[in-house]
Write an enzyme that holds these catalytic residues in place. Sequence first.
Site, short mmCIF file in Angstrom:
data_model
loop_
_atom_site.label_atom_id
_atom_site.label_comp_id
_atom_site.label_asym_id
_atom_site.label_seq_id
_atom_site.Cartn_x
_atom_site.Cartn_y
_atom_site.Cartn_z
N ARG A 233 5.98 11.09 -2.92
CA ARG A 233 6.54 10.86 -1.60
C ARG A 233 5.61 9.98 -0.77
O ARG A 233 4.40 10.19 -0.78
CB ARG A 233 6.74 12.19 -0.85
N GLU A 262 10.36 3.61 4.49
CA GLU A 262 11.13 2.90 3.45
C GLU A 262 12.37 2.27 4.05
O GLU A 262 13.09 2.95 4.79
CB GLU A 262 11.51 3.88 2.33
N HIS A 284 11.04 2.60 -4.74
CA HIS A 284 11.53 3.97 -4.88
C HIS A 284 12.63 4.07 -5.95
O HIS A 284 13.76 4.48 -5.67
CB HIS A 284 12.04 4.52 -3.53
P1 NAD Z 1 7.94 20.68 -7.81
O1 NAD Z 1 8.31 21.47 -6.60
O2 NAD Z 1 8.42 21.13 -9.14
O3 NAD Z 1 6.34 20.58 -7.89
C1 NAD Z 1 5.52 20.33 -6.79
C2 NAD Z 1 4.17 21.01 -7.04
O4 NAD Z 1 3.29 20.67 -5.98
C3 NAD Z 1 4.27 22.55 -7.07
O5 NAD Z 1 3.73 23.07 -8.28
C4 NAD Z 1 3.45 22.97 -5.87
O6 NAD Z 1 2.73 24.17 -6.09
C5 NAD Z 1 2.48 21.81 -5.72
N1 NAD Z 1 1.87 21.72 -4.40
C6 NAD Z 1 2.43 22.01 -3.19
N2 NAD Z 1 1.51 21.83 -2.22
C7 NAD Z 1 0.37 21.43 -2.83
C8 NAD Z 1 -0.92 21.07 -2.35
N3 NAD Z 1 -1.23 21.13 -1.06
N4 NAD Z 1 -1.85 20.68 -3.25
C9 NAD Z 1 -1.57 20.63 -4.57
N5 NAD Z 1 -0.36 20.96 -5.09
C10 NAD Z 1 0.59 21.35 -4.22
O7 NAD Z 1 8.39 19.18 -7.49
P2 NAD Z 1 8.73 18.03 -8.55
O8 NAD Z 1 10.16 18.10 -8.92
O9 NAD Z 1 7.69 18.03 -9.61
O10 NAD Z 1 8.56 16.74 -7.61
C11 NAD Z 1 7.26 16.30 -7.22
C12 NAD Z 1 7.38 15.18 -6.20
O11 NAD Z 1 8.03 14.05 -6.78
C13 NAD Z 1 8.20 15.54 -4.96
O12 NAD Z 1 7.57 14.98 -3.83
C14 NAD Z 1 9.53 14.83 -5.19
O13 NAD Z 1 10.20 14.55 -3.99
C15 NAD Z 1 9.03 13.57 -5.88
N6 NAD Z 1 10.05 12.84 -6.65
C16 NAD Z 1 10.03 11.47 -6.55
C17 NAD Z 1 10.95 10.72 -7.28
C18 NAD Z 1 10.96 9.22 -7.16
O14 NAD Z 1 12.03 8.64 -7.19
N7 NAD Z 1 9.82 8.57 -7.06
C19 NAD Z 1 11.89 11.37 -8.10
C20 NAD Z 1 11.86 12.76 -8.21
C21 NAD Z 1 10.92 13.49 -7.46
#
Ligand code: NAD
Length: 310
Positions: A233, A262, A284
């Site tokens: 993000r 964005e 993105h």
């Molecule tokens: P998820 O919820 O499965 O995993 C997120 C992890 O981050 C969790 O394990 C949580 O414990 C950890 N976390 C939360 N706060 C934290 C902190 N302060 N320090 C360290 N770890 C912490 O999410 P996901 O499905 O793996 O997605 C991860 C990210 O990727 C999200 O921001 C999502 O929006 C983004 N994403 C981006 C795209 C893209 O198009 N680029 C696509 C899908 C997801």
Amino acid sequence: MWKILVTEKIHPSGLKELRKDPEVELLEKVDMSEEEFFHLVKDVDALVTRSGTSIDKRVLDEAKRLKVVARAGVGVDNIDLDWASRKGVVVINAPTGNTLAATEHTFALLLSICRKLPHGFNDLARGGWNRKAFMGMQLHGKTLLIIGLGRIGSQVAKRAEAFGMEVLAYDPYISARKVEELGVRRALELEGALALADVVTLHTPLTSETKGMIDERTLKAFKKGAILINCARGGLVDEQACADAIREGRLAGAAFDVFSQEPPKNDHPLFAEDIRDRVVLTPHIGANTHEAQSAVSLIIAKNLLAALKG
Ligand code: NAD
């Protein structure tokens, strides 16, 4: 009969499932005027959206019959969740549908920056043949720090091991069991872990805690010459501080798919001419594969029908 209004373009696979249901009347109205949207929303049982339709208080107040808002994707920041919950409107999303797409895009970014792929291509297309200018970094033997070992972070960990990388993970919220299952090394403290990593990749959500977690202060803790990847993000990184760290040679490079605003403006710090040879940026597109969009669309259709039918 359930009336479902689709306000944005979503993959046809889920729409096909919805159309097949004899109890569903599907209205597909992409690019509606605000007036038309407010007219139609009064009378629908469910909305299917992506990130481009604002489902705010005003919409929720007008939509007297609304029971479910289905967001084809992950982020629900375009929906007023508190107001939806007060109105008894269920909000569903599809957080698992694009996990593998985002994982693979993380490696696309990582390999692109390590082997200077876009820079080599641009030079070649301009008539150059400067092989020595594109000396890269090998992944094998390098330490990768994954910040956020959730769905995507875990998949990144598995693939990084196949590349022969040493994987360190920083995530205060996951169980010791999960860390053990993945066979990664757990970092208990962020700044110490940053000092060990050749590559840092971000996979946390954007929260008040993670906003700006990579800023001027934490960038000082990075190992000199490290690479930063952000496919999670915008807003997790202070982009100006990141551009400065590249300019000063503290970071060898950065590859981002997401931006705090964005689309980013033309004068975005990472577009600066003097650091372009050390930056890879994509608009993105982490979730943009046919497979991911189809999966998201099918998950949404299935969960939407389940939610409507109770
Ligand atoms: P998820 O919820 O499965 O995993 C997120 C992890 O981050 C969790 O394990 C949580 O414990 C950890 N976390 C939360 N706060 C934290 C902190 N302060 N320090 C360290 N770890 C912490 O999410 P996901 O499905 O793996 O997605 C991860 C990210 O990727 C999200 O921001 C999502 O929006 C983004 N994403 C981006 C795209 C893209 O198009 N680029 C696509 C899908 C997801």
